[in-house]
Design a protein around this motif. Structure first.
Motif, PDB file in Angstrom:
ATOM      1  N   SER A  62    -119.209 -14.147  35.953  1.00  0.00           N
ATOM      2  CA  SER A  62    -118.312 -13.022  36.697  1.00  0.00           C
ATOM      3  C   SER A  62    -119.009 -12.034  37.708  1.00  0.00           C
ATOM      4  N   ILE A  63    -119.995 -11.734  37.256  1.00  0.00           N
ATOM      5  CA  ILE A  63    -120.863 -10.917  38.085  1.00  0.00           C
ATOM      6  C   ILE A  63    -121.081 -11.406  39.495  1.00  0.00           C
TER       7      ILE A  63
ATOM      8  N   ARG B 140    -108.497  -3.734  49.355  1.00  0.00           N
ATOM      9  CA  ARG B 140    -109.521  -4.467  49.007  1.00  0.00           C
ATOM     10  C   ARG B 140    -110.681  -3.652  48.384  1.00  0.00           C
ATOM     11  N   TYR B 141    -110.966  -2.505  48.630  1.00  0.00           N
ATOM     12  CA  TYR B 141    -111.786  -1.695  47.892  1.00  0.00           C
ATOM     13  C   TYR B 141    -111.479  -1.028  46.595  1.00  0.00           C
ATOM     14  N   THR B 142    -110.148  -0.747  46.496  1.00  0.00           N
ATOM     15  CA  THR B 142    -109.742  -0.338  45.178  1.00  0.00           C
ATOM     16  C   THR B 142    -109.586  -1.570  44.103  1.00  0.00           C
ATOM     17  N   ILE B 143    -109.395  -2.710  44.684  1.00  0.00           N
ATOM     18  CA  ILE B 143    -109.383  -3.984  43.851  1.00  0.00           C
ATOM     19  C   ILE B 143    -110.660  -4.218  43.513  1.00  0.00           C
ATOM     20  N   LEU B 144    -111.883  -4.120  44.294  1.00  0.00           N
ATOM     21  CA  LEU B 144    -113.118  -4.213  44.223  1.00  0.00           C
ATOM     22  C   LEU B 144    -113.513  -3.190  42.936  1.00  0.00           C
ATOM     23  N   ALA B 145    -113.109  -1.972  43.254  1.00  0.00           N
ATOM     24  CA  ALA B 145    -113.464  -0.937  42.154  1.00  0.00           C
ATOM     25  C   ALA B 145    -112.940  -1.218  41.041  1.00  0.00           C
ATOM     26  N   ILE B 146    -111.652  -1.701  40.716  1.00  0.00           N
ATOM     27  CA  ILE B 146    -111.140  -1.901  39.479  1.00  0.00           C
ATOM     28  C   ILE B 146    -111.805  -3.101  39.012  1.00  0.00           C
TER      29      ILE B 146
ATOM     30  N   ILE C 277    -115.714  -5.095  34.880  1.00  0.00           N
ATOM     31  CA  ILE C 277    -117.192  -5.647  34.457  1.00  0.00           C
ATOM     32  C   ILE C 277    -117.849  -4.929  33.945  1.00  0.00           C
ATOM     33  N   LEU C 278    -117.825  -3.479  34.159  1.00  0.00           N
ATOM     34  CA  LEU C 278    -118.771  -2.642  33.316  1.00  0.00           C
ATOM     35  C   LEU C 278    -118.343  -2.437  31.804  1.00  0.00           C
TER      36      LEU C 278
ATOM     37  N   ALA D 163    -119.750  -5.471  30.214  1.00  0.00           N
ATOM     38  CA  ALA D 163    -121.141  -5.346  30.036  1.00  0.00           C
ATOM     39  C   ALA D 163    -121.442  -4.498  28.753  1.00  0.00           C
ATOM     40  N   VAL D 164    -120.689  -3.256  28.559  1.00  0.00           N
ATOM     41  CA  VAL D 164    -120.912  -2.385  27.746  1.00  0.00           C
ATOM     42  C   VAL D 164    -120.446  -3.025  26.287  1.00  0.00           C
ATOM     43  N   LYS D 165    -119.534  -3.799  26.197  1.00  0.00           N
ATOM     44  CA  LYS D 165    -118.885  -4.526  25.114  1.00  0.00           C
ATOM     45  C   LYS D 165    -119.907  -5.664  24.682  1.00  0.00           C
ATOM     46  N   LEU D 166    -120.423  -6.234  25.619  1.00  0.00           N
ATOM     47  CA  LEU D 166    -121.344  -7.499  25.283  1.00  0.00           C
ATOM     48  C   LEU D 166    -122.776  -6.896  24.995  1.00  0.00           C
ATOM     49  N   PHE D 167    -123.355  -5.991  25.652  1.00  0.00           N
ATOM     50  CA  PHE D 167    -124.766  -5.620  25.452  1.00  0.00           C
ATOM     51  C   PHE D 167    -124.629  -4.659  24.377  1.00  0.00           C
ATOM     52  N   LEU D 168    -123.833  -3.510  24.320  1.00  0.00           N
ATOM     53  CA  LEU D 168    -124.081  -2.376  23.455  1.00  0.00           C
ATOM     54  C   LEU D 168    -123.363  -2.706  22.096  1.00  0.00           C
TER      55      LEU D 168
END
Length: 91
Positions: free
Chosen positions: A19-20, A48-54, A59-60, A63-68
């Motif tokens: 996904s990254i 486009r930028y709002t969609i990329l930010a969301i 993804i963040l 990542a927190v769920k997966l690694f922390l």
């Protein structure tokens, strides 16, 4: 950690990295088009930028769920709670 847990965790990490990669690919294709075409970046609701930010925020969170907060952390917390229940209550 048993095989099933390790397999699931490895699969989730692979999906996360995939996904990254897809996010980075879209970002590389979208951002330069606007920068070189219009010479400036403008933010609008659901552009486009709002969609990329969301998408980046999602993804963040993954990542927190997966690694922390992975399954080992959850397993440790369950064991701590079970140990608390086994202690005798002193009145």
């Amino acid at each position: 950690m048993d095989y099933e847990t390790a397999h699931t965790r490895t699969h989730n990490i692979r999906k996360f990295y995939k996904s990254i990669f897809i996010f980075a690919l879209f970002a590389v294709l979208i951002i330069p088009d606007d920068i070189f075409g219009e010479k400036m970046i403008r933010f609008h609701l659901f552009d486009r930028y709002t969609i990329l930010a969301i998408w980046g925020f999602i993804i963040l969170v993954k990542a927190v769920k997966l690694f922390l907060f992975d399954s080992e952390w959850e397993k440790d917390m369950i064991e701590k709670e079970l140990k608390k229940e086994k202690k005798p209550i002193n009145y």
